[in-house]
Write an enzyme that holds these catalytic residues in place. Structure first.
Site, short mmCIF file in Angstrom:
data_model
loop_
_atom_site.label_atom_id
_atom_site.label_comp_id
_atom_site.label_asym_id
_atom_site.label_seq_id
_atom_site.Cartn_x
_atom_site.Cartn_y
_atom_site.Cartn_z
N LYS A 160 -65.63 16.28 4.86
CA LYS A 160 -65.32 14.89 4.49
C LYS A 160 -66.52 14.01 4.79
O LYS A 160 -67.16 14.14 5.82
CB LYS A 160 -64.11 14.40 5.31
CG LYS A 160 -63.78 12.95 5.09
CD LYS A 160 -62.48 12.54 5.78
CE LYS A 160 -62.74 11.74 7.02
NZ LYS A 160 -61.51 11.24 7.65
N THR B 259 -54.63 4.81 5.64
CA THR B 259 -54.38 4.47 4.23
C THR B 259 -53.89 5.67 3.45
O THR B 259 -53.45 5.53 2.31
CB THR B 259 -55.67 3.99 3.56
OG1 THR B 259 -56.61 5.08 3.54
CG2 THR B 259 -56.28 2.81 4.29
N THR C 258 -57.74 10.04 3.12
CA THR C 258 -58.30 11.33 3.55
C THR C 258 -57.36 12.47 3.17
O THR C 258 -57.77 13.45 2.53
CB THR C 258 -58.49 11.33 5.08
OG1 THR C 258 -59.38 10.28 5.43
CG2 THR C 258 -59.02 12.67 5.59
N HIS D 237 -58.25 9.20 19.50
CA HIS D 237 -59.14 9.75 18.46
C HIS D 237 -60.20 10.69 19.06
O HIS D 237 -60.43 11.78 18.56
CB HIS D 237 -59.77 8.61 17.68
CG HIS D 237 -60.61 9.07 16.54
ND1 HIS D 237 -60.11 9.84 15.51
CD2 HIS D 237 -61.92 8.90 16.28
CE1 HIS D 237 -61.07 10.11 14.65
NE2 HIS D 237 -62.18 9.55 15.10
C1 R5P Z 1 -60.92 9.77 10.94
O1 R5P Z 1 -61.87 10.16 11.61
C2 R5P Z 1 -59.51 10.09 11.29
O2 R5P Z 1 -59.42 11.30 11.98
C3 R5P Z 1 -58.59 10.10 10.09
O3 R5P Z 1 -58.94 11.19 9.24
C4 R5P Z 1 -58.70 8.81 9.31
O4 R5P Z 1 -58.67 7.72 10.17
C5 R5P Z 1 -57.60 8.71 8.29
O5 R5P Z 1 -57.72 7.47 7.62
P1 R5P Z 1 -57.18 7.29 6.16
O6 R5P Z 1 -55.75 7.75 6.13
O7 R5P Z 1 -57.33 5.83 5.89
O8 R5P Z 1 -58.05 8.11 5.24
#
Ligand code: R5P
Length: 296
Positions: free
Chosen positions: A189, A221, A224, A129
């Site tokens: 975001k 999930t 985003t 990450h």
């Molecule tokens: C967050 O900082 C990550 O880069 C992803 O955008 C995030 O973990 C995606 O999570 P989800 O699919 O649950 O929204």
């Protein structure tokens, strides 16, 4: 001669096989089982007399995969390995890389410290990450960034608009966009740290009648990416596709992504595949193998 050991976690075998082909190295499959009480067990070949590369992605169930990775290092060193290199295409816990709220752990510090103390001398991962997190690992580490390679494989038209879902992911979009000579930008975001709720704020981006590719590191999930796609389609984008390193696709993520109108998700094969026509996997074992050569 270096031995490649394929660990038991879901998604590890295919990557291990790809790496051993590129490196022309011996491949063995670790034995594993789960005791009736839930504890894990692994076994590697005896009499290893060189480096081992243990391919064990930290796929769900992450905690079991992590324990197996640690046991594999100890087993390999006990069997005589001179150095143990972990290839963990998906590095679990990497998003908890700071104390967002008082009282929280820095989970990735704990994970990388535990891998080091279990015997790993080096780690190769794909798109952790935040790359700085690898400073928590005392040995050599390599973060393989797959977006250029994926762009070459997907080869979208150069008038594609490439977008990151937030400013933190802009470098990912940039790497993908530069590989195909496309424009890139980012959305805004915000995440509520208490509830996990995500808001993608409208931003005027020239998405109308454009093919848009959203680039991010992880779909968990799907919240985003689904929100970003909905917004872009409302703004008149003709098609929205997604490129991610790690398709975790927890719970009903695939359905959520389909409902948002996304045409296709391209994911690196760092995690076990979900068999659905929406998701197309790109094998990144060859770029992992190329990076491994720096260590071996
Ligand atoms: C967050 O900082 C990550 O880069 C992803 O955008 C995030 O973990 C995606 O999570 P989800 O699919 O649950 O929204």
């Amino acid at each position: 001669m270096t031995v490649i050991i394929a660990g038991p976690s879901p998604g590890s075998r295919k990557v291990a096989e790809g790496i051993s082909t590129v490196l022309d190295a011996e491949l063995v499959y670790a034995q594993s089982k789960v005791f009736p009480d839930g504890e894990r067990y692994v076994r590697v070949p005896e009499d290893i007399d060189d480096d081992v590369v243990i391919v064990q992605t930290l796929s769900p169930p992450q905690d079991s995969s992590l324990v197996e990775a640690m046991l594999l290092a100890n087993a390999s060193k006990g069997a005589g390995a001179s150095r143990a290199v972990l290839v963990a295409p998906y590095m679990a816990y990497s998003r908890q890389d700071k104390r967002f709220l008082p009282g929280e752990p820095i989970s990735i510090e704990v994970v990388l410290g535990s891998l080091a103390s279990s015997g790993y001398d080096a780690i190769v991962t794909v798109e952790i990450h935040k790359e700085e997190s690898l400073n928590f690992f005392p040995g050599k580490s390599i973060n393989v960034r797959p977006y250029k390679y994926m762009a070459e494989k997907i080869s979208p038209p150069s008038d594609t608009l490439v977008l990151a879902p937030d400013l933190g992911a802009i470098e990912r979009a940039q790497q993908f966009a530069e590989a195909i000579g496309a424009q890139y930008d980012y959305l805004i975001k915000k995440r509520d740290r208490m509830t996990g709720e995500i808001v993608i704020e409208p931003k005027t981006i020239a998405a109308k009648n454009r093919h848009v590719v959203i680039v991010d590191d992880i779909i968990s999930t799907g919240g985003t990416i689904a929100r970003a796609a909905t917004l872009l389609l409302q703004q008149g984008a003709s098609t929205v596709e997604v490129v991610v390193a790690h398709a975790l696709l927890a719970g009903d993520a695939v359905e959520k992504l389909k409902r948002s109108g996304i045409r296709r998700v391209y994911a690196a094969n760092t995690l076990p595949p979900k068999h659905d026509p929406l998701i197309q996997y790109i094998d990144v074992s060859s770029i992992i193998a190329e990076n491994l050569k720096q260590i071996l």
